[in-house]
Design an enzyme around this catalytic site. Structure first.
Site, PDB file in Angstrom:
ATOM      1  CE  LYS A  52      29.734  25.013  23.269  1.00  0.00           C
ATOM      2  NZ  LYS A  52      30.785  25.624  22.963  1.00  0.00           N
ATOM      3  CD  GLN A  96      31.144  28.964  21.233  1.00  0.00           C
ATOM      4  OE1 GLN A  96      30.663  28.215  22.243  1.00  0.00           O
ATOM      5  NE2 GLN A  96      31.340  28.277  20.140  1.00  0.00           N
ATOM      6  CG  ASP A 119      35.914  26.426  26.516  1.00  0.00           C
ATOM      7  OD1 ASP A 119      35.307  25.341  25.981  1.00  0.00           O
ATOM      8  OD2 ASP A 119      35.210  27.429  26.024  1.00  0.00           O
TER       9      ASP A 119
END
Ligand code: GUN
Length: 304
Positions: A52, A96, A119
């Site tokens: 990412k 994460q 997200d």
């Protein structure tokens, strides 16, 4: 022969578009920025997050990798998120998952400013999505829609059956398909005669998290199958269940000692009109959509 939907190629096209948008924002003095928070040393998470951060660099976004130790407390994580919420150079905050068990994940995800929630995990964004308002949608579900649209697969009026009801994939992908005017059915572990329902699907989305769960008798011939699953097979027995006699997979398994299979039994793909392979289907879209969400967040936060 079914058509293979090439997620890597679609992701590359989206990343190209994001890079162009980043360039045009740079002319206005804006550089979208992502903060990626990686707790501890979970190998899979390390690989994902590095990828990412690297993609940010490739596309011209600012990024910052923050790596708290796996002993971090909920309070420390909440302080970190509060600081990131206030930083003007950060447009997107990515925490994460999974997190160590002492961390209260819900409290943490709720603490992320909804407008920086790239997200799409915050309840405010879930609510905006279901109300049909502009929202940061979860990346994998948004990627599924991009694959369908960019592959010219009609959604409106089609019966989409989603197997799996997670907050991260099943529910949001169902909502996005509904917004595209599909007739949507959500199935789960308590669904009676699941095969009878999935056999009605023009578009079958598998997001259960169980290797090869969707078998050939669950598929209507000619259906589009979207396989969201990523399941690692570590033993010869598991491998043989899906890939016995597959020369290419044998070579990969011999080299690495493992291989991955989706939530769809590879034999079921043979009946499809089109399908996303694993790997190389939905997976590559997740990072591409994270980049797209970060740029959207940067624009929305500035009223653009
Ligand atoms: N862990 C596995 N997939 C994801 C994802 O899409 N976002 C975050 N934050 N964590 C993950």
């Amino acid at each position: 022969m079914p058509k293979i939907l090439d997620g890597a190629a679609i992701a590359a096209a989206i990343k190209q578009e994001v890079a162009e948008e980043v360039k045009s924002l740079a002319l206005k003095g804006i550089r979208p920025g992502l903060a990626a928070v990686l707790v501890g040393h979970t190998p899979a998470s390390e690989i994902y997050v590095r990828s990412k951060v690297q993609t940010c660099a490739d596309l011209g976004l600012f990024s910052e990798l923050i790596t708290p130790p796996d002993t971090v407390t909920t309070e420390e994580m909440l302080d970190l998120v509060a600081a990131l919420n206030h930083r003007d150079d950060i447009d997107g905050i990515l925490i994460q998952l999974p997190l160590p068990k002492q961390v209260d994940v819900k409290a943490l995800l709720d603490a992320v400013a909804p407008d920086k929630d790239v997200d799409g995990f915050h309840p405010v964004n879930a609510g905006r999505l279901q109300a049909g308002r502009p929202a940061l949608a979860p990346c994998t579900p948004a990627g599924v829609i991009e694959i369908l649209k960019r592959s010219g697969i009609p959604i409106a009026g089609r019966h989409a059956v989603v197997v799996g009801r997670s907050d991260i994939v099943g529910k949001p992908v169902a909502m996005l398909l509904l917004h595209q005017n599909a007739t949507v059915t959500i199935c789960h572990s308590k669904t009676r005669d699941l095969a009878a329902v999935t056999r009605e699907a023009d578009i079958l989305v598998a997001a259960i998290g169980r290797p090869g769960y969707i078998t050939p008798e669950m598929v209507k011939p000619g259906a589009t199958i979207i396989d969201v699953g990523i399941n690692r097979l570590n033993t010869r027995e598991e491998f043989d269940r899906f890939f016995k006699g597959n020369v290419r997979r044998e070579a990969a398994f011999a080299k690495r000692g493992s291989t991955i299979v989706g939530d769809v039994d590879p034999r079921a793909f043979e009946l499809a009109g089109a399908y996303t392979p694993v790997p190389g289907g939905v997976g590559p879209l997740t990072i591409a959509m994270l980049m797209a969400n970060t740029v959207s967040a940067a624009k929305m936060r500035r009223g653009l």
